[in-house]
Design a protein around this motif. Structure first.
Motif, PDB file in Angstrom:
ATOM      1  N   THR A 176       1.149   4.099  -3.022  1.00 40.32           N
ATOM      2  CA  THR A 176       0.984   5.519  -2.740  1.00 40.32           C
ATOM      3  C   THR A 176       2.185   6.313  -3.241  1.00 40.32           C
ATOM      4  O   THR A 176       2.045   7.405  -3.802  1.00 40.32           O
ATOM      5  CB  THR A 176       0.790   5.742  -1.228  1.00 40.32           C
ATOM      6  OG1 THR A 176      -0.364   5.004  -0.784  1.00 40.32           O
ATOM      7  CG2 THR A 176       0.580   7.216  -0.906  1.00 40.32           C
ATOM      8  N   THR A 226       0.833  -1.203   0.000  1.00 42.64           N
ATOM      9  CA  THR A 226       0.000   0.000   0.000  1.00 42.64           C
ATOM     10  C   THR A 226       0.867   1.252   0.000  1.00 42.64           C
ATOM     11  O   THR A 226       0.594   2.219  -0.709  1.00 42.64           O
ATOM     12  CB  THR A 226      -0.943   0.008   1.213  1.00 42.64           C
ATOM     13  OG1 THR A 226      -0.184  -0.156   2.418  1.00 42.64           O
ATOM     14  CG2 THR A 226      -1.956  -1.117   1.108  1.00 42.64           C
ATOM     15  N   SER A 273      -5.475   4.167  -3.171  1.00 42.36           N
ATOM     16  CA  SER A 273      -4.692   3.149  -2.464  1.00 42.36           C
ATOM     17  C   SER A 273      -4.469   3.456  -0.999  1.00 42.36           C
ATOM     18  O   SER A 273      -4.249   2.537  -0.198  1.00 42.36           O
ATOM     19  CB  SER A 273      -3.330   2.975  -3.149  1.00 42.36           C
ATOM     20  OG  SER A 273      -2.627   4.201  -3.199  1.00 42.36           O
ATOM     21  N   ALA A 274      -4.522   4.714  -0.601  1.00 45.51           N
ATOM     22  CA  ALA A 274      -4.181   5.089   0.775  1.00 45.51           C
ATOM     23  C   ALA A 274      -5.390   4.994   1.695  1.00 45.51           C
ATOM     24  O   ALA A 274      -6.458   5.532   1.381  1.00 45.51           O
ATOM     25  CB  ALA A 274      -3.610   6.501   0.817  1.00 45.51           C
ATOM     26  N   GLU A 299      -6.677   6.525   4.268  1.00 49.03           N
ATOM     27  CA  GLU A 299      -6.567   7.750   5.055  1.00 49.03           C
ATOM     28  C   GLU A 299      -7.766   8.654   4.794  1.00 49.03           C
ATOM     29  O   GLU A 299      -8.013   9.032   3.648  1.00 49.03           O
ATOM     30  CB  GLU A 299      -5.272   8.471   4.698  1.00 49.03           C
ATOM     31  CG  GLU A 299      -5.036   9.749   5.457  1.00 49.03           C
ATOM     32  CD  GLU A 299      -3.656  10.310   5.198  1.00 49.03           C
ATOM     33  OE1 GLU A 299      -2.941  10.565   6.166  1.00 49.03           O
ATOM     34  OE2 GLU A 299      -3.287  10.474   4.003  1.00 49.03           O
ATOM     35  N   GLY A 358      -5.750   8.401  -7.055  1.00 47.37           N
ATOM     36  CA  GLY A 358      -5.191   7.462  -6.094  1.00 47.37           C
ATOM     37  C   GLY A 358      -6.234   6.950  -5.128  1.00 47.37           C
ATOM     38  O   GLY A 358      -6.815   7.727  -4.369  1.00 47.37           O
TER      39      GLY A 358
END
Length: 400
Positions: A20, A16, A37-38, A40, A35
């Motif tokens: 990023t 991951t 993938s994070a 957050e 993106g």
């Protein structure tokens, strides 16, 4: 004599984090990459929490603290567990670290010996097995059932437990699938664990507050009080409070285990950031209304993404109960060729081709131990998610 540790050869870099980083590189080159993938939240930390941090700085609370947390934060954590989970702990049973990852790492370092096994459901968060390997243990995987939303059955758990099992490492709601276990499903798992008194439970509850559709969150020691004395209940402020960069995780469990974790931390990082600790006190003790605002936005985004992905030929995406991830299957895409001429023989091939040809970054399922799938984090704007789903659909429609 080799310079690098043999242990390091058993450990993989975080996929991951790697994805990023790749997104940042491509954007720096001028690519219009979305993106996903994070893991957050895109929300800012609430103002009351930031104000508490500023006040701590102004008050000079910038020195070393107790190794595993200030007394005020431990009291706030005890109050949180009693208020929200019906679990009663004393401050001596609480450990605070620089993020939930360090809590898990400390516990594994403090308890694992060569030959010890840790049972981990798949799909799993990418760091679980590698932390076990660093600690000298052996990860043992229990495959989640796609038909059950990637949850494991009690029978599968029972089969995985051996005399060498030390921990059952459990995450609900799950990263990467978003699957959350109901009280009844959790009770069935705890009944298995009650038959194996040598097995301890490490439960990662980081996404506790991010559940949808009236789902009632419960944690193992709450569902089965007899497990209290062999359960480490792990949580933190990163996800529900939009405080990922503040790096505060915490756990509560038996005093002897907490003391051992404190010893590990005393010889590694020592105390977490003092300012972050005071911010976490406010997060846990202060207003909680913004969590409902976050949850409402995440549910809307979940529904948007699930509908968008299920409209893509070859994809099948279950509706998860929590967190901010979906984990669609690409089973019907395997063996096809992308519009750009890339052969899709694995979920990693799918993710790489999607990034290169349609500028959408996702994390391939093999990184989480269950294929063929990919993970999307929908902790970003509705506009970005709508555009990402359109690009993914175009990619899937181009497969032949």
């Amino acid at each position: 004599m080799a310079f690098l540790s043999d242990t390091l050869a058993r450990v993989k870099p975080s996929p991951t984090v790697a994805m990023t980083g790749k997104v940042a590189e491509l954007r720096a080159e001028g690519r219009d990459v979305i993106g996903l993938s994070a893991g957050e939240p895109d929300f800012d930390t609430p103002e009351s929490i930031k104000d508490a941090a500023k006040a701590a700085i102004d008050a000079g609370k910038t020195k070393y603290t107790a190794v595993d947390g200030i007394a005020e934060l431990k009291q706030a954590i005890c109050a949180k567990f009693a208020r929200e989970n019906g679990l009663n702990y004393t401050p001596e049973q609480v450990s605070v670290s620089s993020g939930g990852k360090q809590v898990l790492f400390n516990a594994l370092m403090a308890t694992l010996n060569p030959g010890d096994e840790v049972v981990i459901p798949t799909p799993y968060w990418v760091s679980y097995p590698d932390m076990v390997l660093i600690g000298g243990g052996t990860p043992v995987f229990v495959q989640g059932d796609p038909a059950m939303g990637y949850k494991i059955s009690p029978e599968a758990l029972a089969t995985a437990i051996t005399p060498n099992t030390k921990w059952f490492l459990f995450n609900s709601p799950s990263n990467p699938s978003g699957a959350a276990y109901s009280r009844e499903e959790l009770k069935a798992l705890t009944e298995v664990l009650m038959r194996h008194p040598h097995v301890w439970v490490m439960t990662d509850d980081m996404y506790e507050h991010l559940t949808f559709d009236g789902f009632e969150f419960t944690t193992p020691a709450q569902v089965e009080p007899a497990l209290y004395d062999r359960t480490l209940t792990v949580n933190g402020v990163s996800k529900a409070y939009a405080m990922t960069g503040w790096r505060i995780g915490y756990a509560a469990g038996p005093k002897e285990l907490i003391a051992a974790m404190r010893k590990v931390q005393s010889q590694s990082t020592s105390n977490p950031c003092s300012i972050s600790q005071w911010a976490a006190v406010e997060a846990l003790n202060g207003p909680q209304d913004f969590i409902d605002t976050f949850r409402t936005a995440f549910k809307r985004r979940r529904d948007l993404v699930v509908a968008g992905l299920n409209a893509c030929p070859g994809l099948s995406c279950p509706t998860p109960e929590g967190a901010f991830y979906v984990y669609p299957s690409i089973k019907d895409c395997i063996g096809k060729t992308s519009a750009g001429g890339r052969k899709i023989e694995s979920d990693e091939d799918f993710a790489n081709a999607l990034l290169e040809e349609n500028n959408v970054a996702v994390v391939f399922g093999a990184a989480f131990g269950l294929s063929p799938n990919f993970r999307i984090s929908y902790a970003t704007s509705d506009a970005a998610l709508n555009e990402a789903c359109a690009r993914i659909k175009a990619f899937c429609e181009g497969l032949s």
